[in-house]
Design a protein around this motif. Structure first.
Motif, PDB file in Angstrom:
ATOM      1  N   ASN A   1       0.818  -1.216   0.000  1.00  0.00           N
ATOM      2  CA  ASN A   1       0.000   0.000   0.000  1.00  0.00           C
ATOM      3  C   ASN A   1       0.849   1.263   0.000  1.00  0.00           C
ATOM      4  O   ASN A   1       0.411   2.316   0.456  1.00  0.00           O
ATOM      5  CB  ASN A   1      -0.971   0.010   1.179  1.00  0.00           C
ATOM      6  CG  ASN A   1      -2.232   0.801   0.875  1.00  0.00           C
ATOM      7  OD1 ASN A   1      -2.618   0.961  -0.299  1.00  0.00           O
ATOM      8  ND2 ASN A   1      -2.876   1.317   1.890  1.00  0.00           N
TER       9      ASN A   1
ATOM     10  N   ASN B   1      -1.341  -7.648   2.523  1.00  0.00           N
ATOM     11  CA  ASN B   1      -1.600  -6.349   1.883  1.00  0.00           C
ATOM     12  C   ASN B   1      -2.189  -6.524   0.484  1.00  0.00           C
ATOM     13  O   ASN B   1      -3.050  -5.742   0.052  1.00  0.00           O
ATOM     14  CB  ASN B   1      -0.300  -5.541   1.808  1.00  0.00           C
ATOM     15  CG  ASN B   1       0.143  -5.024   3.158  1.00  0.00           C
ATOM     16  OD1 ASN B   1      -0.667  -4.523   3.933  1.00  0.00           O
ATOM     17  ND2 ASN B   1       1.415  -5.157   3.471  1.00  0.00           N
TER      18      ASN B   1
ATOM     19  N   SER C   1      -5.905  -5.094  -0.522  1.00  0.00           N
ATOM     20  CA  SER C   1      -6.137  -4.152  -1.624  1.00  0.00           C
ATOM     21  C   SER C   1      -7.136  -4.712  -2.629  1.00  0.00           C
ATOM     22  O   SER C   1      -8.002  -3.985  -3.136  1.00  0.00           O
ATOM     23  CB  SER C   1      -4.810  -3.831  -2.317  1.00  0.00           C
ATOM     24  OG  SER C   1      -4.235  -5.006  -2.866  1.00  0.00           O
TER      25      SER C   1
ATOM     26  N   ASN D   1     -10.556  -4.331  -1.151  1.00  0.00           N
ATOM     27  CA  ASN D   1     -11.052  -2.957  -1.282  1.00  0.00           C
ATOM     28  C   ASN D   1     -11.561  -2.697  -2.703  1.00  0.00           C
ATOM     29  O   ASN D   1     -12.558  -1.997  -2.896  1.00  0.00           O
ATOM     30  CB  ASN D   1      -9.943  -1.968  -0.927  1.00  0.00           C
ATOM     31  CG  ASN D   1      -9.588  -1.998   0.545  1.00  0.00           C
ATOM     32  OD1 ASN D   1     -10.416  -2.336   1.374  1.00  0.00           O
ATOM     33  ND2 ASN D   1      -8.361  -1.658   0.873  1.00  0.00           N
TER      34      ASN D   1
ATOM     35  N   SER E   1      -7.607   2.250  -0.282  1.00  0.00           N
ATOM     36  CA  SER E   1      -6.487   1.570  -0.926  1.00  0.00           C
ATOM     37  C   SER E   1      -5.908   2.489  -1.989  1.00  0.00           C
ATOM     38  O   SER E   1      -6.614   3.276  -2.618  1.00  0.00           O
ATOM     39  CB  SER E   1      -6.950   0.244  -1.539  1.00  0.00           C
ATOM     40  OG  SER E   1      -5.911  -0.349  -2.291  1.00  0.00           O
TER      41      SER E   1
END
Length: 894
Positions: A232, A378, A382, A385, A410
């Motif tokens: 991110n 992560n 993402s 999201n 994100s």
């Protein structure tokens, strides 16, 4: 200290977004599916391509999906499905070629690959030598289309705020010189032009594509930037790595021991919003490229810095999302068609984003540890999201809600929010692996991809066309060709202009001899100098003659051109008149078109109103139908309940009616019996009194003592009551005879415990069980049992015929080893009352004396008859009128 918070500089107010022309045309997100070939080590395939737009998923063995434990097959439809035999060129034709064509015409586009790790996303995007993917083919098509119309380097310049500026030729030349001087000197002359062997021969010449309808009156320039989103955070893959040289350590002598070099890690970048409210990466390096090979070499330079790792599922698994941004800047030429127009408002910047998303994975399957687990978390977050944003967009569009889309959760969604808000087309290539191990994750990917197709994105608006007449570049080139041809005909320079010819002649002049005189008698230096000056003078005269000749030729050519221009002016006037007429027709057509457009908008508005009204009516109809169905169900339920209650009440009423009929009959019979007994007693008293009076009149006979006569027994029909209920029927309150008691069979020398519960009822019968030498209790106690040898329990219950029967349950009291007492039951004696019929004429109180002096009740008043009846009753165990006593003895094992 004073509070200076009021003097602090406030935040800059947010600029309102620019007003965009309303665009009601929307296109759904184009979702394509590509199936990767099955590996050699994999045997079971869970994906089958049914048609060009549908695939079917088969659950592998051991994977149960429904309650019955059966295998389930699901089908998913996409815009197009590419099987294992599809080539990279065919995939590019259907997916990326329309986006590149829109890019050249000033429209934005977004293309990203999505799927499980190891499903072929990087191969689809990048490809391999001889099988170039979507990215190299897009670059090749761009430069094949705009190659002849590219501007010189540094004519377009980025302003670091997601915008473009235009420089003139002089500033661009100075910029090129400054940049070239700062570049390091290559080791070999061809080192800069040599391509990386890994990127050579990516695309075959016969597979090259070219866009149609390219604006020839514009100049183009291509800029490339390459970033990755890792954990991110955004990193620039084209950023030059800086070195921080630490001072060397000395060994005490005159030479250093060693020199350490430390590499500063790249800094993360931030997202910002430009003046048009478009998101961009601040400080990201944008490289201007002039060929597809140079652009792909820049991409490959950044690709080597991308985060990859070896996992159990993929040898080179992408640990970050990579984004290649291709910006195409274009500006129209000036009226002469020679230089780029120096107007920033006329510059159009379009961009194409090619995104290679990292694959979703499960740490249990990849065997990740430490840093790999954090990276996988992560990546999955993402992608989650991204799914959330797509779901909310779909819900807002289909349900008319206005939920906020969480783009900022994100970096991936925040960077591309403009595309989903209507800044360009969005396409997605879903890559799937058909092996059985990826079935469960592939199922989730298919559901998300099918849902993404329902999201609609506003269609981008066409850029405005410059007001200059088209064909300026072509006319300028034709003019230059015609000028050089006429100069050639008149003997002028062919391929060079006059300043270049003069400069060439000046550099070719003979050098001057030495002018230093050391001897006054030197006769050689001066003549040589004079000769050289004379030669230079002749060259000057020749240059003047050539210049005059060229000037005359140019003058003649200009005169000819003036004549041509006059004729052309006349032709232009004629054409202008025709154009004016055409303009009038166009204006008329425009007015008519505007009128039709207004009418169309009005009709569209009416259609929208009708559609909304229809939707409201349909919703009302659906709700009313549901309410009607609910009420019908409730009514049916109430009717069924009512019928059930009616049936139950009918049963209760019939039972109650029957019960009360029996009770009424029983009470009537009892009342009749009571009244008859009273009349009978009165009659007997009268008879006795009459007999006494009659006997007292007989002379010489003493008065007999008074005796108690047996009353007349009523008939069975008159005395038979109805079946009794659980409560005993009322008995006559008075009886004409004294009740006689009979000794119980249990009477003896033993001492008894007579247990009579308080609920026992006195039936008022003639014979009652009497137990002498007994202790009567309502509840047994240890003290009473210790004093007695026998035990009797009086129990009453309703028999099957409705009469009350009494049971005497008898037993022996036995002392236990612990010093207590226990009762061992031995037999049961049952006492039951029944109504019997006694022969004889029933006399009513209303009847008088029978005729002929015959007594109707002589059978009862006669002593002999009464005695015989009494003996018969004793012999038959009769206990009075209408009562019998039966003794039943049963033995039970102790």
């Amino acid at each position: 200290m004073k509070d200076d918070s009021c003097f602090r500089k406030g935040k800059t107010p947010r600029r309102p977004p620019p007003k965009k022309p309303p665009n009601n045309q929307k296109d759904p997100v184009g979702v394509y599916c590509r199936v990767r070939p099955l590996g050699a080590e994999d045997e079971e395939c869970c994906i089958e391509v049914i048609s060009s737009s549908t695939i079917q998923l088969h659950a592998p063995e051991g994977f149960k999906t429904n309650r019955n434990g059966e295998y389930k097959e699901t089908q998913y439809s996409f815009k197009r499905v590419f099987g294992v035999s599809i080539s990279q060129m065919e995939l590019f034709e259907h997916v990326a070629q329309p986006l590149v064509d829109d890019l050249i015409h000033g429209k934005n586009g977004l293309l990203f690959t999505y799927g499980v790790t190891g499903s072929g996303k990087t191969f689809t995007m990048t490809g391999s030598p001889g099988q170039g993917g979507l990215l190299p083919r897009s670059l090749d098509m761009i430069f094949n289309s705009i190659g002849p119309y590219q501007a010189k380097r540094y004519v377009f310049k980025t302003d670091d705020k997601n915008g473009m500026e235009v420089q003139n030729e002089v500033d661009a030349l100075l910029e090129r010189q400054r940049r070239e001087n700062n570049l390091p000197v290559p080791k070999t002359p061809s080192a800069r032009q040599k391509l990386d062997p890994e990127i050579a021969d990516m695309i075959k010449p016969e597979e090259a594509y070219k866009a149609d309808g390219v604006d020839e009156d514009s100049s183009y320039s291509v800029f490339v930037s390459y970033i990755e989103i890792y954990n991110n955070y955004i990193y620039d893959l084209l950023e030059e790595t800086q070195e921080d040289v630490i001072k060397p350590k000395w060994n005490g002598g005159g030479t250093p021991l060693r020199q350490n070099t430390e590499f500063i890690p790249p800094q993360s970048r931030i997202l910002r919003e430009d003046q048009n409210h478009n998101m961009y990466v601040a400080g990201c390096m944008e490289v201007e490229v002039k060929s597809a090979e140079e652009a792909f070499q820049v991409f490959w330079k950044g690709q080597k810095k991308r985060k990859v790792a070896n996992t159990c599922l993929n040898r080179e698994s992408s640990r970050s999302h990579s984004v290649l941004i291709i910006k195409l800047a274009q500006a129209p030429l000036d009226a002469d068609g020679d230089n780029v127009l120096q107007d920033k408002n006329q510059v159009t910047v379009s961009q194409l984003c090619l995104v290679d998303l990292a694959g979703s994975e499960r740490t249990g399957r990849t065997g990740a540890e430490g840093t790999r687990i954090r990276e996988a978390g992560n990546i999955n977050q993402s992608l989650l999201n991204l799914r959330t944003c797509i779901e909310i967009l779909r819900e807002n569009q289909m349900c008319g809600s206005n939920r906020m889309v969480p783009y900022r959760d994100s970096k991936v969604t925040h960077l591309f929010k403009n595309y989903f808000d209507g800044e360009g087309k969005v396409k997605m290539v879903v890559c799937v692996n058909p092996k059985a191990d990826d079935y469960e994750e592939t199922l989730l990917v298919m559901r998300f991809a099918e849902m993404t197709q329902e999201v609609e994105v506003a269609r981008p608006v066409d850029r405005p066309i410059c007001g200059f007449t088209p064909g300026r570049r072509h006319r300028n080139q034709a003019f230059k060709e015609e000028l050089s041809r006429k100069l050639e005909e008149r003997g002028g320079p062919l391929d060079r202009d006059m300043p270049s010819v003069i400069s060439h002649l000046v550099h070719n002049l003979p050098p001057l001899p030495s002018c230093e005189l050391t001897d006054p008698h030197d006769d050689i230096t001066l003549p040589r100098l004079i000769e050289a000056l004379q030669h230079r003078y002749r060259i000057k005269q020749m240059m003047i003659d050539e210049y005059s000749q060229a000037a005359n030729a140019l003058k003649a050519m200009l005169q000819d051109m003036d004549g041509n221009l006059i004729s052309k002016d006349n032709l232009i006037r004629e054409q202008t008149g025709k154009l004016d007429e055409k303009d009038k027709v166009i204006q008329t057509n425009k007015a008519e078109l505007e009128r039709l457009e207004k009418r169309t908008k009005m009709q569209e508005h009416k259609i929208d109103i009708l559609q909304k009204t229809t939707k409201i009516y349909e919703d009302d109809k659906r709700s009313m139908r549901q309410e009607l169905e609910t009420r019908e169900q409730r009514l049916h339920r109430e009717l069924s309940d009512k019928k059930r209650i009616e049936q139950r009440m009918h049963g209760v009423v019939s039972d109650t009616k029957l019960k009360w009929e029996k009770e009424c009959d029983r009470r009537v019979n009892a009342m009749q019996l009571e009244m008859q007994n009273k009349l009978w007693v009165k009659d007997e008293k009268l008879k006795q009194l009459k007999a006494i009076v009659t006997e007292s009149r007989t002379p010489g006979r003493p008065d007999p003592p008074p005796r108690q006569t047996q009353p007349k027994r009523p008939s069975r029909e008159e005395r038979l009551p109805a079946k009794r209920s659980a409560s005993p029927s009322p008995v006559p309150t008075s009886t004409p005879v004294r009740p006689l008691h009979r000794r119980s069979r249990s009477a003896g020398g033993e001492k008894w415990v007579d247990h009579k519960p308080s609920s026992s009822m006195d039936l008022g019968t003639v014979l009652q069980p009497v137990i002498p030498n007994s202790i009567q209790v309502s509840a047994p106690s240890e003290k009473a049992l210790s004093k007695c040898d026998r035990y009797v329990l009086t129990h009453q219950e309703v028999a099957s015929d409705g009469e009350i029967q009494t049971k005497l349950i008898k037993g022996e009291v036995i002392k236990t080893r612990g010093g207590g007492q226990s009762v061992q039951f031995t037999d049961i004696e049952t006492l039951k009352q029944e109504l019997t019929t006694v022969p004889g004429r029933k006399r009513k109180s209303s009847e008088g004396k029978p005729p002929n002096g015959d007594r109707a009740d002589g059978a009862w008043t006669d002593v002999e008859t009464r005695c015989s009846v009494a003996v018969e009753m004793r012999a038959g165990s009769n206990m009075g009128p209408g009562y019998e006593h039966h003794g039943i003895t049963k033995r039970r094992k102790p």
